[in-house]
Every structure is written in C-alpha cells, then in structure tokens.
Design a protein around this motif. Sequence first.
Motif, PDB file in Angstrom:
ATOM      1  N   GLU A   1     -11.268  13.317  24.979  1.00  0.00           N
ATOM      2  CA  GLU A   1      -9.871  13.396  24.565  1.00  0.00           C
ATOM      3  C   GLU A   1      -9.696  12.861  23.137  1.00  0.00           C
ATOM      4  N   PRO A   2      -8.565  13.184  22.478  1.00  0.00           N
ATOM      5  CA  PRO A   2      -8.323  12.662  21.126  1.00  0.00           C
ATOM      6  C   PRO A   2      -8.412  11.133  21.098  1.00  0.00           C
ATOM      7  N   ILE A   3      -9.136  10.616  20.120  1.00  0.00           N
ATOM      8  CA  ILE A   3      -9.322   9.165  20.010  1.00  0.00           C
ATOM      9  C   ILE A   3      -8.073   8.535  19.391  1.00  0.00           C
ATOM     10  N   LYS A   4      -7.654   7.419  19.963  1.00  0.00           N
ATOM     11  CA  LYS A   4      -6.482   6.709  19.461  1.00  0.00           C
ATOM     12  C   LYS A   4      -6.932   5.437  18.746  1.00  0.00           C
ATOM     13  N   PHE A   5      -6.495   5.306  17.498  1.00  0.00           N
ATOM     14  CA  PHE A   5      -6.814   4.125  16.708  1.00  0.00           C
ATOM     15  C   PHE A   5      -5.576   3.273  16.502  1.00  0.00           C
ATOM     16  N   GLU A   6      -5.792   1.984  16.468  1.00  0.00           N
ATOM     17  CA  GLU A   6      -4.702   1.050  16.167  1.00  0.00           C
ATOM     18  C   GLU A   6      -5.277  -0.091  15.327  1.00  0.00           C
ATOM     19  N   GLY A   7      -4.627  -0.354  14.181  1.00  0.00           N
ATOM     20  CA  GLY A   7      -5.103  -1.427  13.310  1.00  0.00           C
ATOM     21  C   GLY A   7      -4.157  -2.607  13.318  1.00  0.00           C
ATOM     22  N   LYS A   8      -4.710  -3.794  13.239  1.00  0.00           N
ATOM     23  CA  LYS A   8      -3.906  -5.013  13.174  1.00  0.00           C
ATOM     24  C   LYS A   8      -4.440  -5.901  12.063  1.00  0.00           C
ATOM     25  N   GLY A   9      -3.513  -6.644  11.449  1.00  0.00           N
ATOM     26  CA  GLY A   9      -3.896  -7.519  10.357  1.00  0.00           C
ATOM     27  C   GLY A   9      -3.454  -6.910   9.044  1.00  0.00           C
ATOM     28  N   GLY A  10      -2.176  -6.480   8.970  1.00  0.00           N
ATOM     29  CA  GLY A  10      -1.688  -5.843   7.759  1.00  0.00           C
ATOM     30  C   GLY A  10      -1.782  -4.333   7.829  1.00  0.00           C
ATOM     31  N   GLY A  11      -1.767  -3.781   9.051  1.00  0.00           N
ATOM     32  CA  GLY A  11      -1.877  -2.337   9.210  1.00  0.00           C
ATOM     33  C   GLY A  11      -3.319  -1.906   9.075  1.00  0.00           C
TER      34      GLY A  11
END
Length: 209
Positions: free
Chosen positions: A113-123
């Motif tokens: 399935e499509p991979i979901k990314f999420e960043g933290k620490g200032g986007g």
Amino acid sequence: MQKYVVLVIMIVALLLSAGVASAEPAPTSIQTTIAVMPVIDKSNVKYGRDMVDLVDKFLGEQLPPGQYKVITGDAVTKAAQKSMVDLDNPERSDFVTIGKALNVDQLLFIQIEPIKFEGKGGGFIAVGHGTLYATVGLKVRLVDVKNDKYLYNKTVKSTDQRSSAVVGPFGGVSPKNTAIGAAKKALEALDAEFPPALESPSASQAAKE
C-alpha cells in the motif's frame, strides 16, 4: 517342551505380522498447489522495487518446495490477463477465476500500500534534531480456490522511525531506510500468523490423527 512350542508360535506370529506391515504402501503426502500473484507495488516511492524484493524473499521462505507446488511468473500473469481480471481492485471472485484457470488449490495476492510518512522536529526540515516515521501496509489475500473463500484477508501495517541530529530534509534521516525498516516489521508481524493460513492438507490431516 510345551513352553518352547508356544515361544515358536509367538515368534512366527510376530514375523508374519511384520511382513504384512512392511507390505502396506507408505502413505503419500498431499502437496498443496498454490499460485502466487506478482507483488503489486503501490508504495509510490522510487525504491518500491526494494520493497517488492523483501516480500518475494519472505514468500520464498514461507513456501518450501517440498511442501508446496508453487506457480509464479508468466503463467500467473497470463492467466490473469486471459481471465480479464482488473488487478487494480481485485475481488475474491477474481482470484477464484484465476485460480481455477491455473487448477490450483490456493492463490496468494500481496499488495504494498502507499507508504505514509510523518516528520517531527520542525516538520520535514528539522534543525538540530528530527524524527521520521514511516508506515507500511501489506494487503494480503490468501484464497481457497475450490471452496471459494478467504483463508487470510487482512492488511498488515507496521511503523518504523529514524532520528538524526543532522540539519536537512527529514532531519537528515533516510526515508528509504525508514520505509524498509517498516516493511521488515510488517513482514515479521505477518510471519507470526501466516503459517497457519498456509497449512498444507497433509499437515492438517496429521494434526487430526
């Protein structure tokens, strides 16, 4: 003297029973025939081929040749094309149609399935420190072709994370490594429950006896 006669009779009886037992044919093991559809990559990342290779390696370990007769490659692809099946959104009936065309017991379908990314620490642009999360989902369908039913019908999801103190996109973390780490975790989760679904008829019969 009578004791010796009884002993001889017992020995003869044992020899005769052993001869009868050895004459009985050895039970034949039933080998499951399974068609494995080409892994569908909808990860939407340029390193999707690496993800597919991981799944293919997993399947090779899960389907030992001695226990399964595995049909893959062009034979499966041609059967799908000939059956006019839309693999973008296949249903159970589509899998059964392909399986019957190949005359197999089971059919296995896996889609990344499509991979979901999420960043933290200032986007996704992190200064000083950043953490990237990647979630990978594996859509898995194992179909009992002859009985027209699912043996396994689930989307297995896992998340992995990477952190870095480097300034840059994603906080200096590699999205590829993060995604592959998540894919490995998803396969580990699948491995914990996959073997029972792929149990061969011979193994199932042995468990009942």
